[in-house]
Design an enzyme around this catalytic site. Structure first.
Site, PDB file in Angstrom:
ATOM      1  CG  HIS A 187      37.787  49.177  35.730  1.00 17.32           C
ATOM      2  ND1 HIS A 187      37.614  50.420  35.187  1.00 17.32           N
ATOM      3  CD2 HIS A 187      38.631  48.517  34.898  1.00 17.32           C
ATOM      4  CE1 HIS A 187      38.317  50.515  34.066  1.00 17.32           C
ATOM      5  NE2 HIS A 187      38.942  49.368  33.865  1.00 17.32           N
TER       6      HIS A 187
HETATM    7  C1  LIG Z   1      38.987  42.756  30.289  1.00 14.71           C
HETATM    8  C2  LIG Z   1      39.661  43.723  31.217  1.00 14.71           C
HETATM    9  C3  LIG Z   1      40.018  44.982  30.731  1.00 14.71           C
HETATM   10  C4  LIG Z   1      40.646  45.892  31.583  1.00 14.71           C
HETATM   11  N1  LIG Z   1      41.101  47.080  31.071  1.00 14.71           N
HETATM   12  C5  LIG Z   1      41.855  47.882  31.847  1.00 14.71           C
HETATM   13  C6  LIG Z   1      42.499  49.025  31.301  1.00 14.71           C
HETATM   14  O1  LIG Z   1      42.426  49.294  30.092  1.00 14.71           O
HETATM   15  N2  LIG Z   1      43.221  49.812  32.141  1.00 14.71           N
HETATM   16  C7  LIG Z   1      43.321  49.554  33.483  1.00 14.71           C
HETATM   17  O2  LIG Z   1      43.937  50.348  34.205  1.00 14.71           O
HETATM   18  N3  LIG Z   1      42.733  48.469  34.020  1.00 14.71           N
HETATM   19  C8  LIG Z   1      42.046  47.619  33.236  1.00 14.71           C
HETATM   20  N4  LIG Z   1      41.519  46.474  33.760  1.00 14.71           N
HETATM   21  C9  LIG Z   1      41.682  46.229  35.216  1.00 14.71           C
HETATM   22  C10 LIG Z   1      43.099  45.829  35.613  1.00 14.71           C
HETATM   23  O3  LIG Z   1      43.615  44.859  34.726  1.00 14.71           O
HETATM   24  C11 LIG Z   1      43.049  45.272  37.048  1.00 14.71           C
HETATM   25  O4  LIG Z   1      42.501  46.284  37.872  1.00 14.71           O
HETATM   26  C12 LIG Z   1      44.405  44.887  37.605  1.00 14.71           C
HETATM   27  O5  LIG Z   1      45.058  43.945  36.785  1.00 14.71           O
HETATM   28  C13 LIG Z   1      44.215  44.294  39.011  1.00 14.71           C
HETATM   29  O6  LIG Z   1      45.469  43.969  39.539  1.00 14.71           O
HETATM   30  P1  LIG Z   1      45.577  42.939  40.743  1.00 14.71           P
HETATM   31  O7  LIG Z   1      47.020  42.690  40.984  1.00 14.71           O
HETATM   32  O8  LIG Z   1      44.730  43.392  41.850  1.00 14.71           O
HETATM   33  O9  LIG Z   1      44.870  41.594  40.201  1.00 14.71           O
HETATM   34  P2  LIG Z   1      45.171  40.706  38.921  1.00 14.71           P
HETATM   35  O10 LIG Z   1      46.001  41.465  37.933  1.00 14.71           O
HETATM   36  O11 LIG Z   1      43.882  40.173  38.445  1.00 14.71           O
HETATM   37  O12 LIG Z   1      46.060  39.510  39.491  1.00 14.71           O
HETATM   38  C14 LIG Z   1      45.583  38.639  40.496  1.00 14.71           C
HETATM   39  C15 LIG Z   1      46.221  37.265  40.278  1.00 14.71           C
HETATM   40  O13 LIG Z   1      46.067  36.487  41.467  1.00 14.71           O
HETATM   41  C16 LIG Z   1      45.794  35.141  41.114  1.00 14.71           C
HETATM   42  N5  LIG Z   1      45.114  34.486  42.236  1.00 14.71           N
HETATM   43  C17 LIG Z   1      43.868  34.739  42.707  1.00 14.71           C
HETATM   44  N6  LIG Z   1      43.586  33.945  43.775  1.00 14.71           N
HETATM   45  C18 LIG Z   1      44.687  33.172  43.970  1.00 14.71           C
HETATM   46  C19 LIG Z   1      44.983  32.157  44.914  1.00 14.71           C
HETATM   47  N7  LIG Z   1      44.108  31.800  45.868  1.00 14.71           N
HETATM   48  N8  LIG Z   1      46.200  31.534  44.831  1.00 14.71           N
HETATM   49  C20 LIG Z   1      47.104  31.898  43.864  1.00 14.71           C
HETATM   50  N9  LIG Z   1      46.855  32.866  42.955  1.00 14.71           N
HETATM   51  C21 LIG Z   1      45.655  33.506  43.000  1.00 14.71           C
HETATM   52  C22 LIG Z   1      44.900  35.274  39.887  1.00 14.71           C
HETATM   53  O14 LIG Z   1      44.884  34.087  39.128  1.00 14.71           O
HETATM   54  C23 LIG Z   1      45.544  36.461  39.158  1.00 14.71           C
HETATM   55  O15 LIG Z   1      46.518  36.020  38.239  1.00 14.71           O
HETATM   56  C24 LIG Z   1      40.881  45.554  32.951  1.00 14.71           C
HETATM   57  C25 LIG Z   1      40.517  44.296  33.430  1.00 14.71           C
HETATM   58  C26 LIG Z   1      39.927  43.383  32.564  1.00 14.71           C
HETATM   59  C27 LIG Z   1      39.548  42.031  33.106  1.00 14.71           C
END
Ligand SMILES: Cc1cc2nc3c(=O)[nH]c(=O)nc-3n(C[C@H](O)[C@H](O)[C@H](O)COP(=O)(O)OP(=O)(O)OC[C@H]3O[C@@H](n4cnc5c(N)ncnc54)[C@H](O)[C@@H]3O)c2cc1C
Length: 492
Positions: free
Chosen positions: A427
């Protein structure tokens, strides 16, 4: 979309297809905006999900699952890098932002129009798309022994809703659910966005935001072809919404020269894993992870259940391998749990120099974090030991085993040896806090980056502070709120 031309123009460019990006794309397309999503990772079909963890990490994780957070206590971190981002590999535990944090964020960061009532429809929207539901009443054994222990202590706990209706216990959340039951956004919002005309360009990493006098004009992006050759393209856009996650959003902004309050307040939930040996077979490797969380000591300390496989058990015991390796034969009697703390330390994210792929993540565990981890271990270990468990094995070098309640309660009053702890986290947030307090925030109350007319952030980086709960629900609710505000205030 086939990118053939070297320069393309779109109305809204969303960078990243995870929790924040997919939410943003659906809502903007629904309102008639032309949306293109650029995603660094690849699209993987469902039948490639659920492989062994090392293979899944190569496929779906950033840096093949090896991302260190530097500091006096190094912390292992993983995040997704694939279509759907981290939602594809997470456990699907779902929380709404607790009212106390709604108020604290308004008070500390001056977020406008932010209340439990105004957030309600956004949580409800996400919950319906991700089919969030309570876990089944009949709990797997690793959950059941946890529940018995919690009840014997008289603590409050609850089975946490999950975005995993139809879960059939394949125990493969972290490798991508091969049944499509765990609702990564590739199962719901991404196809919905596509049906509304959104184009997803995968294998496309945005290297730089192009800008001129308070406006972003587009991006420079690197497209990877199947034969591993790459092409650098310029994509012009009227609006750019960065949803690249808590580590990559600030890295991209800083690489592009946007630095004010960006990447200076990296926050995580530090987590200590604890393996427990029971008298009877638990067979944790055959079931989904324990689904209860103890909130008795929240928001500072949460206790819960962790992913378990035989390989992971070996990794968790490896801190004290000479003492503990013979336990591997008892793996059927073992399960893994965690102590997670809200995280009051401070950290930073910086893009690596010399064009390296790796961002540099730092987090300094605070004395308060250490205190809470110590107390959390004392509570978790006492609970299991007073309820019949044989022994407790924390991921701490020099503490190979805790066998009695007396040894456990010691850590209520003493600190664990900081430099011997093997901590992890999944997280991460707060690297571009949002709110009206320009002395603390990188973006306004709706994610518009200060100093820019058409640049937004809409992902985990905007959470102004650690929420102390699983964050995906909050990220999606805030992303939808901000997307609707963008629609209401932007002509097209
Ligand atoms: C193993 C694991 C278990 C988890 N369990 C939970 C849970 O049970 N419940 C919960 O609430 N949360 C959980 N989380 C956390 C939750 O999944 C994340 O907080 C959430 O997905 C973050 O959302 P986001 O949109 O910020 O980023 P992400 O969902 O990570 O998406 C970001 C995306 O941007 C892309 N990206 C990055 N840089 C670039 C770039 N320069 N150009 C193009 N694309 C790019 C990445 O490849 C990625 O696909 C968990 C996370 C992990 C890793």
């Amino acid at each position: 979309m086939t990118v053939e031309s070297k320069s393309i123009k779109v109305e809204v460019l969303v960078i990243g297809s995870g929790a924040g990006g997919a939410t943003t794309a659906v809502e903007l397309a629904d309102a008639g905006f032309e949306v293109v999503v650029l995603e660094e990772g690849a699209k993987h079909p469902l039948d490639s999900y659920g492989q062994t963890l090392p293979k899944a990490m190569q496929l779906l994780y950033r840096n093949k699952g090896m991302t260190p957070i530097l500091g006096s206590v190094p912390i292992g971190f993983v995040e997704g890098r694939c279509l759907g981002g981290s939602t594809e590999i997470n456990s699907g535990f779902w929380h709404r932002l607790p009212p106390e944090f709604v108020l604290r964020w308004v008070s500390q960061f001056g977020i406008r129009d932010f209340s439990v009532d105004s957030l309600e429809p956004h949580f409800a929207w996400a919950e319906s798309h991700l089919k969030v539901s309570q876990p089944p009443e009949i709990l797997p054994k690793s959950s059941a022994v946890f529940k018995e222990g919690v009840e014997a202590m008289g603590w409050s706990s609850r089975a946490i809703p999950r975005a995993a209706s139809g879960c059939v216990n394949t125990n493969a959340c972290a490798a991508g659910c091969p049944k499509g039951a765990k609702q990564g956004v590739s199962q719901n919002l991404i196809p919905l966005a596509e049906s509304k005309g959104v184009k997803f360009v995968t294998d496309c990493k945005v290297r730089l935001l192009l800008k001129t006098r308070g406006r972003v004009t587009g991006v420079l992006a690197e497209i990877r072809r199947a034969d591993k050759t790459t092409d650098l393209v310029r994509i012009d856009a009227e609006h750019v919404i960065v949803c690249a996650g808590a580590t990559q959003t600030p890295a991209l902004l800083r690489r592009s020269g946007i630095k004010s309050r960006v990447g200076d307040t990296f926050q995580i939930h530090p987590m200590l894993k604890v393996s427990v040996l029971f008298k009877e077979h638990i067979d944790a490797h055959k079931s989904v992870m324990p689904m209860l969380q103890v909130k008795e000591f929240w928001p500072d300390i949460s206790l819960g259940g962790s992913f378990f496989s035989v390989g992971n058990l070996a990794m968790n015991l490896s801190d004290n391998w000479p003492d503990n390796n013979l336990l591997m034969k008892d793996y059927r009697n073992m399960a893994t749990y965690y102590v997670a703390v809200r995280g009051t330390g401070r950290g930073s994210v910086r893009p690596a120099r010399f064009g390296s792929e790796y961002s540099i993540l730092r987090y300094e565990l605070s004395d308060v974090d250490l205190r809470h981890l110590s107390q959390g271990l004392a509570r978790l270990a006492s609970m299991f030991l007073s309820n019949g468990a044989e022994a407790v094995y924390p991921c701490i070098q020099s503490i190979p085993v805790i066998k009695s309640e007396l040894d456990a309660v010691r850590w209520l009053d003493e600190n664990l040896p900081k430099s011997n702890m093997s901590l992890t986290t999944v997280h991460a947030f707060s690297t571009c806090p949002m709110g009206e307090r320009e002395d603390k925030c990188a973006a306004d109350s709706y994610g518009k980056v200060f100093g820019f007319e058409n640049l937004y952030i809409n992902d985990a980086s905007m959470l102004p502070d650690s929420p102390g709960i699983n964050p995906q629900g909050t990220i999606m609710a805030l992303a939808r709120r901000n997307a609707l505000h963008f629609i209401a205030t932007t002509k097209h």
